[in-house]
Design a protein around this motif. Structure first.
Motif, PDB file in Angstrom:
ATOM      1  N   THR A 276       0.844  -1.414   0.026  1.00 48.71           N
ATOM      2  CA  THR A 276      -0.021  -0.074   0.252  1.00 48.71           C
ATOM      3  C   THR A 276       0.786   1.436  -0.116  1.00 48.71           C
ATOM      4  O   THR A 276       2.159   1.426   0.600  1.00 48.71           O
ATOM      5  CB  THR A 276      -0.940   0.114   1.427  1.00 48.71           C
ATOM      6  N   GLU A 277       0.331   2.368  -0.704  1.00 49.56           N
ATOM      7  CA  GLU A 277       0.685   3.625  -0.547  1.00 49.56           C
ATOM      8  C   GLU A 277       0.329   4.475   0.471  1.00 49.56           C
ATOM      9  O   GLU A 277       0.802   5.615   0.516  1.00 49.56           O
ATOM     10  CB  GLU A 277       0.945   4.438  -2.123  1.00 49.56           C
ATOM     11  N   SER A 278      -0.702   3.942   1.112  1.00 49.60           N
ATOM     12  CA  SER A 278      -1.439   4.883   1.900  1.00 49.60           C
ATOM     13  C   SER A 278      -1.478   4.424   3.395  1.00 49.60           C
ATOM     14  O   SER A 278      -2.309   4.638   4.257  1.00 49.60           O
ATOM     15  CB  SER A 278      -2.946   4.873   1.550  1.00 49.60           C
ATOM     16  N   ILE A 279      -0.372   3.999   3.637  1.00 52.07           N
ATOM     17  CA  ILE A 279       0.085   3.406   5.101  1.00 52.07           C
ATOM     18  C   ILE A 279      -0.284   4.263   5.954  1.00 52.07           C
ATOM     19  O   ILE A 279      -0.710   4.067   7.391  1.00 52.07           O
ATOM     20  CB  ILE A 279       1.578   2.976   5.116  1.00 52.07           C
ATOM     21  N   LYS A 280      -0.038   5.778   5.931  1.00 53.55           N
ATOM     22  CA  LYS A 280      -0.114   6.758   6.793  1.00 53.55           C
ATOM     23  C   LYS A 280      -1.557   7.502   7.037  1.00 53.55           C
ATOM     24  O   LYS A 280      -1.811   7.983   8.203  1.00 53.55           O
ATOM     25  CB  LYS A 280       0.713   7.797   6.415  1.00 53.55           C
ATOM     26  N   LEU A 297       0.033  -8.333  11.509  1.00 49.53           N
ATOM     27  CA  LEU A 297       1.140  -9.072  11.609  1.00 49.53           C
ATOM     28  C   LEU A 297       2.247  -8.307  11.454  1.00 49.53           C
ATOM     29  O   LEU A 297       3.429  -8.267  12.044  1.00 49.53           O
ATOM     30  CB  LEU A 297       1.053 -10.225  10.723  1.00 49.53           C
ATOM     31  N   GLU A 298       2.314  -7.385  10.579  1.00 49.11           N
ATOM     32  CA  GLU A 298       3.385  -6.311  10.048  1.00 49.11           C
ATOM     33  C   GLU A 298       2.750  -5.211   9.320  1.00 49.11           C
ATOM     34  O   GLU A 298       1.818  -5.428   8.729  1.00 49.11           O
ATOM     35  CB  GLU A 298       4.342  -7.071   9.579  1.00 49.11           C
ATOM     36  N   PRO A 299       3.330  -3.975   9.587  1.00 49.97           N
ATOM     37  CA  PRO A 299       4.485  -3.542  10.190  1.00 49.97           C
ATOM     38  C   PRO A 299       4.091  -3.143  11.557  1.00 49.97           C
ATOM     39  O   PRO A 299       2.642  -2.716  11.929  1.00 49.97           O
ATOM     40  CB  PRO A 299       5.071  -2.393   9.532  1.00 49.97           C
ATOM     41  N   GLU A 300       4.927  -3.060  12.575  1.00 50.97           N
ATOM     42  CA  GLU A 300       4.627  -2.441  13.850  1.00 50.97           C
ATOM     43  C   GLU A 300       3.867  -1.137  13.856  1.00 50.97           C
ATOM     44  O   GLU A 300       3.367  -0.658  14.545  1.00 50.97           O
ATOM     45  CB  GLU A 300       6.048  -2.745  14.648  1.00 50.97           C
ATOM     46  N   SER A 301       4.597  -0.157  12.812  1.00 53.00           N
ATOM     47  CA  SER A 301       4.153   1.137  12.996  1.00 53.00           C
ATOM     48  C   SER A 301       2.752   1.136  12.520  1.00 53.00           C
ATOM     49  O   SER A 301       1.870   2.190  13.039  1.00 53.00           O
ATOM     50  CB  SER A 301       4.960   1.648  11.629  1.00 53.00           C
ATOM     51  N   ASN A 307      -3.710   2.624  16.682  1.00 58.79           N
ATOM     52  CA  ASN A 307      -3.977   3.078  18.166  1.00 58.79           C
ATOM     53  C   ASN A 307      -4.101   4.456  18.356  1.00 58.79           C
ATOM     54  O   ASN A 307      -4.994   5.094  19.052  1.00 58.79           O
ATOM     55  CB  ASN A 307      -2.828   2.513  19.060  1.00 58.79           C
ATOM     56  N   ASP A 308      -3.058   5.414  17.561  1.00 58.39           N
ATOM     57  CA  ASP A 308      -3.451   6.692  17.547  1.00 58.39           C
ATOM     58  C   ASP A 308      -4.490   7.390  17.103  1.00 58.39           C
ATOM     59  O   ASP A 308      -5.034   8.298  17.653  1.00 58.39           O
ATOM     60  CB  ASP A 308      -2.037   7.412  16.793  1.00 58.39           C
TER      61      ASP A 308
END
Length: 318
Positions: A276-280, A297-301, A307-308
């Motif tokens: 994905t390009e929209s991870i943020k 499972l991943e990524p931790e970020s 959660n934020d």
């Protein structure tokens, strides 16, 4: 008449319909369509020629009807007539408004050549079919925008557009439209932008002005899906473990967010892998709609971002 000749009659009639609807018809394509050999198609074309149909062309290069030759209106089967009714309902709900009137006049022409019994069939059935649309239709600022775009693609002519971005900025662009697509209740153009020297997509309802130029395309382009699969290269791999019972609700959206792999696990879950390009922003907001049925499972970020986002939502509604 035995079954062999009935099949040949149906096939020859269908080939004639193909010749009426396309400028060039290749024998190889017809053979694939009707699941017969190319030699059989050659014989079928010869049958049409012997019946007085003026066919231009030859084996290997393609066939077409002689320019100016007219045939009587095609007769439709009852099943085809019923399919028209359903298609008309779909067009009324989901077609772009600049195509709606054109489709309506086209359907009036189709109705005009139907048998009386088939016209009665439409009248009796059309009010028994409906398509429920849960999103308000978008409105364009200009008329006939989609036909103009499609004409530019067919003629391979550049377009000049005045475009309003999501942050209300207005810019003038010269584009070479590759194709159009409908997604999440909006129509888009996929096009080569001469200003950015790259491919971009533009939402059609944000076009304020549009005009065809006399300038030809600078390049040759493939199919629209060739460009929709490519991005800017800044992709993040995401792996989720999702409960199988909700997979039916993710059928379309999972592909939009970059699904690359889907596999059942031993514990009855489904493992989904995305690029994905929209991870943020986009991906975590989509994930939140079914987060109670999924494990990251991943990524931790992504866990931190989710959660934020949940904290922000919770604090707004305390």
């Amino acid at each position: 008449m035995n079954d062999h000749y009935l099949k040949k009659l149906d096939r020859v009639t269908a080939i004639l319909t193909q010749l009426q609807s396309k400028p060039i018809v290749r024998a190889q394509d017809l053979a694939q369509k009707f699941d017969v050999s190319v030699r059989t198609i050659y014989r079928d074309v010869k049958t049409l020629e012997n019946a007085g149909i003026p066919i231009v062309g030859e084996a290997g290069s393609g066939y077409s009807l002689m320019e100016g030759y007219k045939l009587p209106p095609v007769m439709f089967t009852k099943e085809e007539v019923l399919s028209f009714i359903t298609a008309e309902k779909l067009m009324q709900k989901f077609s772009h408004q600049s195509l709606g009137n054109h489709y309506q006049t086209a359907m009036e022409k189709v109705r005009s050549v139907l048998k009386y019994s088939d016209r009665n069939l439409i009248q009796n059935i059309e009010k028994q079919i409906d398509i429920f649309q849960y999103h308000a239709a978008t409105e364009d600022t200009i008329k006939d925008v989609l036909p103009t775009i499609l004409e530019s693609i067919g003629e391979k002519r550049q377009l000049t557009i005045e475009y309003k971005t999501v942050d209300e900025k207005i810019s003038t662009r010269t584009i070479e439209a590759v194709g159009v697509f409908f997604e999440f209740n909006y129509w888009y153009i996929m096009a080569f932008c001469t200003l950015r020297n790259d491919f971009r997509q533009f939402r059609i309802d944000r076009i304020l002005k549009i005009s065809k130029t006399q300038n030809p395309f600078l390049g040759e382009y493939g199919q629209i899906n060739d460009y929709r699969k490519t991005g800017n290269g800044n992709k993040t791999v995401v792996r989720l473990l999702v409960e199988k019972k909700i997979m039916g609700f993710l059928v379309n959206s999972k592909k939009y967010y970059g699904l690359t792999k889907e596999a059942d696990t031993e514990n009855g879950m489904v493992e989904l892998t995305f690029e994905t390009e929209s991870i943020k922003d986009g991906f975590p907001r989509w994930l939140i709609t079914f987060a109670d049925f999924a494990t990251i499972l991943e990524p931790e970020s992504l866990k931190i971002q989710l959660n934020d986002l949940l904290s922000q939502i919770a604090s707004k509604h305390q």
